[in-house]
Every structure is written in structure tokens, then in C-alpha cells.
Motif scaffolding. Structure first.
Motif, PDB file in Angstrom:
ATOM      1  N   SER A   1      92.175 -13.472  74.791  1.00  0.00           N
ATOM      2  CA  SER A   1      92.255 -14.158  76.081  1.00  0.00           C
ATOM      3  C   SER A   1      93.473 -13.682  76.872  1.00  0.00           C
ATOM      4  O   SER A   1      93.394 -13.448  78.084  1.00  0.00           O
ATOM      5  CB  SER A   1      92.333 -15.667  75.850  1.00  0.00           C
ATOM      6  OG  SER A   1      92.483 -16.365  77.063  1.00  0.00           O
TER       7      SER A   1
ATOM      8  N   LYS B   1      91.669 -19.885  73.898  1.00  0.00           N
ATOM      9  CA  LYS B   1      91.472 -19.185  75.164  1.00  0.00           C
ATOM     10  C   LYS B   1      92.379 -19.764  76.253  1.00  0.00           C
ATOM     11  O   LYS B   1      92.973 -19.022  77.044  1.00  0.00           O
ATOM     12  CB  LYS B   1      90.013 -19.278  75.589  1.00  0.00           C
ATOM     13  CG  LYS B   1      89.070 -18.464  74.716  1.00  0.00           C
ATOM     14  CD  LYS B   1      87.619 -18.650  75.145  1.00  0.00           C
ATOM     15  CE  LYS B   1      86.673 -17.833  74.274  1.00  0.00           C
ATOM     16  NZ  LYS B   1      85.256 -18.056  74.640  1.00  0.00           N
TER      17      LYS B   1
ATOM     18  N   ASP C   1      94.678  -7.789  81.800  1.00  0.00           N
ATOM     19  CA  ASP C   1      93.904  -6.662  82.335  1.00  0.00           C
ATOM     20  C   ASP C   1      93.377  -6.982  83.740  1.00  0.00           C
ATOM     21  O   ASP C   1      93.426  -6.135  84.642  1.00  0.00           O
ATOM     22  CB  ASP C   1      92.740  -6.318  81.411  1.00  0.00           C
ATOM     23  CG  ASP C   1      93.200  -5.671  80.114  1.00  0.00           C
ATOM     24  OD1 ASP C   1      94.355  -5.206  80.067  1.00  0.00           O
ATOM     25  OD2 ASP C   1      92.399  -5.637  79.154  1.00  0.00           O
ATOM     26  N   LYS C   2      92.851  -8.202  83.915  1.00  0.00           N
ATOM     27  CA  LYS C   2      92.334  -8.611  85.225  1.00  0.00           C
ATOM     28  C   LYS C   2      93.463  -8.678  86.247  1.00  0.00           C
ATOM     29  O   LYS C   2      93.291  -8.301  87.417  1.00  0.00           O
ATOM     30  CB  LYS C   2      91.634  -9.965  85.120  1.00  0.00           C
ATOM     31  CG  LYS C   2      90.319  -9.928  84.376  1.00  0.00           C
ATOM     32  CD  LYS C   2      89.702 -11.311  84.254  1.00  0.00           C
ATOM     33  CE  LYS C   2      88.402 -11.263  83.462  1.00  0.00           C
ATOM     34  NZ  LYS C   2      87.827 -12.621  83.268  1.00  0.00           N
TER      35      LYS C   2
ATOM     36  N   SER D   1      95.018 -10.761  76.576  1.00  0.00           N
ATOM     37  CA  SER D   1      94.812  -9.380  77.014  1.00  0.00           C
ATOM     38  C   SER D   1      93.844  -9.292  78.180  1.00  0.00           C
ATOM     39  O   SER D   1      94.055  -8.530  79.133  1.00  0.00           O
ATOM     40  CB  SER D   1      94.297  -8.534  75.844  1.00  0.00           C
ATOM     41  OG  SER D   1      95.238  -8.495  74.797  1.00  0.00           O
ATOM     42  N   GLU D   2      92.745 -10.063  78.116  1.00  0.00           N
ATOM     43  CA  GLU D   2      91.757 -10.042  79.195  1.00  0.00           C
ATOM     44  C   GLU D   2      92.373 -10.520  80.506  1.00  0.00           C
ATOM     45  O   GLU D   2      92.122  -9.943  81.566  1.00  0.00           O
ATOM     46  CB  GLU D   2      90.563 -10.924  78.829  1.00  0.00           C
ATOM     47  CG  GLU D   2      89.664 -10.306  77.767  1.00  0.00           C
ATOM     48  CD  GLU D   2      88.577 -11.253  77.309  1.00  0.00           C
ATOM     49  OE1 GLU D   2      88.492 -12.375  77.881  1.00  0.00           O
ATOM     50  OE2 GLU D   2      87.815 -10.895  76.383  1.00  0.00           O
ATOM     51  N   TYR D   3      93.179 -11.565  80.431  1.00  0.00           N
ATOM     52  CA  TYR D   3      93.829 -12.076  81.641  1.00  0.00           C
ATOM     53  C   TYR D   3      94.787 -11.041  82.214  1.00  0.00           C
ATOM     54  O   TYR D   3      94.810 -10.804  83.427  1.00  0.00           O
ATOM     55  CB  TYR D   3      94.582 -13.372  81.334  1.00  0.00           C
ATOM     56  CG  TYR D   3      95.237 -13.994  82.549  1.00  0.00           C
ATOM     57  CD1 TYR D   3      94.548 -14.917  83.327  1.00  0.00           C
ATOM     58  CD2 TYR D   3      96.536 -13.648  82.927  1.00  0.00           C
ATOM     59  CE1 TYR D   3      95.132 -15.486  84.457  1.00  0.00           C
ATOM     60  CE2 TYR D   3      97.128 -14.203  84.053  1.00  0.00           C
ATOM     61  CZ  TYR D   3      96.418 -15.119  84.807  1.00  0.00           C
ATOM     62  OH  TYR D   3      96.999 -15.666  85.923  1.00  0.00           O
TER      63      TYR D   3
END
Length: 272
Positions: free
Chosen positions: A138, A70, A144-145, A140-142
Motif C-alpha cells: 500500500s 492498507k 508510485d501514484k 509503495s503503490e501510494y
């Protein structure tokens, strides 16, 4: 992986760390020339991180491996480093690990039975795969945010309410106005009327290139909402094509706002 063999593997990889790194760099030729650049740009030490990945994998430290993945994902995303490059590096680590395990077994005359070998293979490869999976998630989520926060920033900048006096503000709208953007306009206008206690809001439309019919109706509702909050709306800069579109759908600003030819004229009237 047996406990005794695991300890032997850890000791072997630790004692031969430099040789492992050289073999890894030879395996990942495209990465070799980027080591220093990535260290400078992202403060990411690829070789130290490779050693950490190998140790967590051999020791079966799944929780530490997940947290490390992560952290790596966020680090790579925050410095806009490509996932393809990271994938190449991790796959090179995987190949080098198996190369060294084979060398260790040869040196120590260890001939693993088929069941033991496949069990070891499954454990090591599964952990490296899980590391990659968590890293990608991790990353991709970062991203996206980050995209969402940038989108919010752009939306807020696209509705700039400029205070002129303690009671008079100007909202200059430019570009294309669609129903999606009118959602942002409505939210921002009503919030700012309440926050700044705006008495007069001058909405300048001279910079609008195109406006959807539905968006016109939504702006009318925004003005109705503003009037309900005690704020007078003034429309300036209506272009002929916008006026034609308004009249063609049978609408009029007259009941909801005053109109002025130009922003300058409105400012002169309200700042007099």
C-alpha cells in the motif's frame, strides 16, 4: 488457536493494555521519543494502532487486518514517514505479544503441546507478516501514484502555453529538450490549439540550453501538426548552436514556421 484460549488471550491483553504499552515502548526505544511527533504530524496514534493490530491478530480477523494494513500504508506514505521506522515498531509489537502470551501461559499454568504451540505461533506470525506485506504494498503503490502525479504536473509546467490575445499564444521552452520531453510538447500543443483555438503560436527557443537532434525533428512534426490544425507557428530566439545543429542534419524551419530574432520582435509584429 482454540476458541476458549483465544477469548482468554483477548481478555488478558485488554485488561493489561497499559502494561502492554509500557512493555512495548521499552522494547522499541527508538520509537518512544517519536510518539507525540507522529501523532502531531500524521494524526497517527501508534499505541492505539498497536492495540488494534494485536486484537485483529489474536482474533484472526484477516479481512480487517488487511484493510487496516492498507490504511496504515497510505497514512505513512502520505506523511513521508519511513518504512524502516514502521518495521521496527511492528517487530517490537511482535516480540511484546509473545512476551505477554508467555506470561499468560505461566500465570494460568498452561503447558501447550508442541503441535498446539507451533500452530499458534504460525497463525500469529503469519498474520503479522501479512500485515507488513500489505502495508508495504500500500505504501509503495501510494508513493508510485504520487510520483506519477508530480511527474505529470512537472511535465505540464514544462510546456507553459501563455495566451497573449484570443488568437495569439506564446510557448517559451527552457532547459534541455529530448525526445521524451517532445512527446509532452506535442500532446500539450495540439490539445491547447484545439481547446483555445490558437491562430498563432510563438515558440520561443531562447531559453534552450541543449536540444537533441531527434528532438529537433519531432518539433518539426509538431509544427506540421499545428499547421494542419490551422495554426501558424513562429519560432523566436534561435541560438547559433541550435541553428548549426539544424543545418547539419539538412533541416529548415522555413516551410513550417516563420522565424523572428526575438520574442519581443514577434510580439510587436503580432500585437501591432
Amino acid at each position: 488457536m482454540g476458541l476458549v484460549l483465544e477469548k482468554d488471550y483477548i481478555e488478558y491483553f485488554t485488561n493489561n493494555r497499559e502494561e502492554f504499552q509500557e512493555s512495548l515502548l521499552a522494547e522499541a526505544r527508538n520509537v518512544r521519543g517519536k510518539i507525540e511527533e507522529i501523532l502531531v504530524v500524521g494524526n497517527i496514534d501508534l499505541l492505539s494502532n498497536a492495540h488494534k493490530l494485536v486484537m485483529y491478530t489474536i482474533q484472526g480477523k484477516d479481512r480487517e487486518l488487511e484493510e487496516f494494513a492498507k490504511f496504515e500504508g497510505v497514512s505513512w506514505a502520505s506523511h513521508s514517514l519511513t518504512l524502516a521506522f514502521k518495521l521496527e515498531w511492528v517487530q517490537a509489537i511482535r516480540r511484546t505479544v509473545w512476551k505477554f502470551l508467555q506470561e499468560f501461559n505461566k500465570l494460568n499454568h498452561i503447558d501447550l503441546e508442541a503441535e498446539s504451540f507451533f500452530n499458534t505461533e504460525r497463525q500469529i506470525n503469519d498474520r503479522i507478516d501479512k500485515f507488513l506485506n500489505e502495508l508495504f504494498l500500500s505504501y509503495s503503490e501510494y508513493k508510485d501514484k504520487l510520483i506519477e502525479s508530480q511527474k505529470t504536473l512537472v511535465e505540464n509546467l514544462s510546456v507553459p502555453i501563455i495566451p497573449i490575445t484570443s488568437k495569439v499564444c506564446v510557448l517559451p521552452l527552457i532547459g534541455n529538450i529530448d525526445t521524451y520531453r517532445t512527446d509532452t510538447i506535442e500532446e500539450k500543443v495540439l490539445l491547447e490549439i484545439s481547446r483555445l483555438r490558437i491562430g498563432t503560436l510563438i515558440i520561443d527557443l531562447s531559453g534552450i540550453a541543449q536540444i537533441e537532434t531527434d528532438a529537433i525533428e519531432r518539433i518539426m512534426k509538431v509544427m506540421e501538426g499545428a499547421n494542419m490544425m490551422g495554426c501558424e507557428c513562429v519560432i523566436t530566439g534561435l541560438r547559433p548552436e541550435v541553428v548549426r545543429k539544424i543545418t547539419n542534419i539538412g533541416l529548415s524551419f522555413e516551410s513550417k514556421a516563420q522565424t523572428k530574432a526575438t520574442l519581443q520582435q514577434a510580439l510587436e509584429d503580432y500585437l501591432r
